[in-house]
Design a protein around this motif. Structure first.
Motif, PDB file in Angstrom:
ATOM      1  N   ILE A 139       0.362   0.838  18.725  1.00  0.00           N
ATOM      2  CA  ILE A 139       1.495   1.353  19.497  1.00  0.00           C
ATOM      3  C   ILE A 139       2.773   0.580  19.143  1.00  0.00           C
ATOM      4  N   GLU A 140       3.810   1.337  18.805  1.00  0.00           N
ATOM      5  CA  GLU A 140       5.078   0.717  18.386  1.00  0.00           C
ATOM      6  C   GLU A 140       6.059   0.587  19.540  1.00  0.00           C
ATOM      7  N   VAL A 144       4.780   5.952  25.446  1.00  0.00           N
ATOM      8  CA  VAL A 144       4.600   6.670  24.187  1.00  0.00           C
ATOM      9  C   VAL A 144       4.904   8.161  24.376  1.00  0.00           C
ATOM     10  N   ASP A 145       5.915   8.631  23.651  1.00  0.00           N
ATOM     11  CA  ASP A 145       6.240  10.063  23.715  1.00  0.00           C
ATOM     12  C   ASP A 145       5.594  10.798  22.533  1.00  0.00           C
ATOM     13  N   GLU A 146       5.847  12.087  22.463  1.00  0.00           N
ATOM     14  CA  GLU A 146       5.190  12.918  21.445  1.00  0.00           C
ATOM     15  C   GLU A 146       5.696  12.600  20.043  1.00  0.00           C
ATOM     16  N   ASN A 251       1.580  14.774  25.293  1.00  0.00           N
ATOM     17  CA  ASN A 251       0.836  13.588  25.701  1.00  0.00           C
ATOM     18  C   ASN A 251       0.542  13.741  27.189  1.00  0.00           C
ATOM     19  N   VAL A 252      -0.681  13.404  27.577  1.00  0.00           N
ATOM     20  CA  VAL A 252      -1.003  13.492  29.010  1.00  0.00           C
ATOM     21  C   VAL A 252      -1.724  12.224  29.460  1.00  0.00           C
ATOM     22  N   THR A 295       1.637   6.390  28.821  1.00  0.00           N
ATOM     23  CA  THR A 295       2.049   7.731  28.396  1.00  0.00           C
ATOM     24  C   THR A 295       3.434   8.085  28.940  1.00  0.00           C
ATOM     25  N   ASN A 296       4.258   8.617  28.061  1.00  0.00           N
ATOM     26  CA  ASN A 296       5.498   9.255  28.516  1.00  0.00           C
ATOM     27  C   ASN A 296       5.144  10.720  28.825  1.00  0.00           C
ATOM     28  N   ILE A 297       5.226  11.094  30.109  1.00  0.00           N
ATOM     29  CA  ILE A 297       4.799  12.451  30.489  1.00  0.00           C
ATOM     30  C   ILE A 297       5.995  13.377  30.758  1.00  0.00           C
TER      31      ILE A 297
END
Ligand code: NAD
Length: 331
Positions: A139-140, A144-146, A251-252, A295-297
């Motif tokens: 993970i950067e 985390v988005d799509e 992402n979910v 997760t960025n939802i």
């Protein structure tokens, strides 16, 4: 609020991997809404197929024991369906390292078989695919988005990524409506409880219920996004019936992170027993460790009327209650 009943009542819905945790949770939602549900499952050991998952609705749906790799079976099963949740999968990323051929066979070729049969016999059905957060690799940035780069580090993540591209290809070339998900760490009722290969919270719950020792790797500070399976199933269902989601990747997760040791402490306090020890990271885990993940939802929440309703403590409590009641069917 989306009126799901009016959108799925009378619709034909096929769920592959339907006797497993996520598939059976979807079935539990769809049957009371009036959908005509067919479950397809190959009941492959050591994955999570369990007839008890659907015992209360067994007479209201159809179960077909079949393998998504079976060309002849899937040719018939995809016909007449309005929505296909294609969830059948080899679920263990460690097993995929041991046996990459089996992983590719189920998680890529099996899925190709389903969409190719859809192209030939039922191109208008909506198909939903369950990929994994592991597709992101290291993970950067968080959340985390799509758009986060995909750098798969196991055959499981690699084949999930290949399958994701397969669905996108069939959408672009043949207009087969698909919704692709990359799922965080799901947990909850109806998961297998026999081994630690996937669904970590469920496995730890079993250890605590047996007053055994739970091992935390390293300092336990690693952050994960745990999503309760009911919330996850709601998102899959809503996206399937929302045309704006077709052709999209989401992402979910719960959208919040929890430290590993915080998750374990919560679990042990709910169960009221269980021992905890810290151990060094095993070598095979160091190689595939992704780093913290949240997760960025936002994209998903902009597309559907959904929010995760179950926080970690309540989710673990519900899960514990479920297995206390039904332990004999899962141990
Ligand atoms: N549980 C997780 O940690 C997780 C995380 C991200 C994504 N996913 C994905 O979600 C999907 C559902 O997972 P789950 O958590 O419900 O796991 P599960 O093991 O409970 O369910 C998977 C089901 O698929 C069935 N299956 C496996 N291979 C099959 C085949 N070739 N043909 C037909 N059925 C087959 C199994 O028998 C099982 O019932 C999988 O594709 C998995 O990769 C799971």
């Amino acid at each position: 609020m989306t009126d799901l009943a009016s959108l799925v009542n009378g619709k034909h819905v096929l769920i592959t991997g339907g006797l497993g945790m996520i598939g059976s949770t979807l079935a539990q939602k769809l049957v009371p809404l009036g959908a005509k549900v067919t479950l397809v499952d190959a009941c492959i050991d050591p994955y999570g197929a369990n007839f008890f998952n659907i015992e209360n609705i067994r007479s209201q749906l159809t179960v077909n024991i079949a393998d998504i790799r079976d060309k002849e079976a899937m040719k018939w099963l995809v016909r007449g369906q309005d929505i296909i949740f294609n969830l059948a999968g080899q679920v263990s990323h460690n097993d995929s390292i041991e046996n990459p051929f089996l992983d590719a066979d189920i998680n890529y070729l099996g899925h190709l078989n389903v969409v190719e049969n859809m192209r030939k016999f039922n191109p208008h059905a909506v198909v939903v695919f369950s990929g994994s957060r592991l597709q992101f690799g290291r993970i950067e940035y968080n959340p985390v988005d799509e758009k986060h780069p995909l750098n798969p580090r196991t055959p499981y993540a690699l084949n999930k990524t290949a399958a994701e591209n397969l669905y996108k290809f069939y959408f672009e070339m043949y207009e087969i409506p698909c919704v692709v998900f990359r799922i965080a760490n799901p947990y909850g009722p109806r998961s297998q409880m026999k081994h630690s290969k996937y669904c970590m919270i469920n496995w730890f719950l079993r250890l605590a219920m047996e007053n055994k020792t739970i091992s935390i790797f390293g300092d336990g500070e690693q952050m994960r996004d745990y999503i309760y399976v009911e919330d996850l199933a709601d998102a899959l269902l809503l996206a399937a019936v929302t045309p704006a989601c077709h052709g999209e990747v989401f992402n979910v997760g719960s959208g919040t992170g929890a430290r590993f040791k915080e998750m374990v402490e919560t679990l042990v306090s709910i169960v009221g027993q269980g021992k905890v020890q810290s151990v060094p990271w095993p070598k095979d885990y160091v190689n595939v460790e992704t780093g913290d993940y949240i997760t960025n939802i936002h994209k998903l929440q902009d597309a559907i009327d959904w929010k995760p309703r179950t926080d970690l403590r309540s989710g673990i409590q519900h899960t514990f209650d479920y297995y206390q009641r039904h332990r004999a069917h899962y141990w």
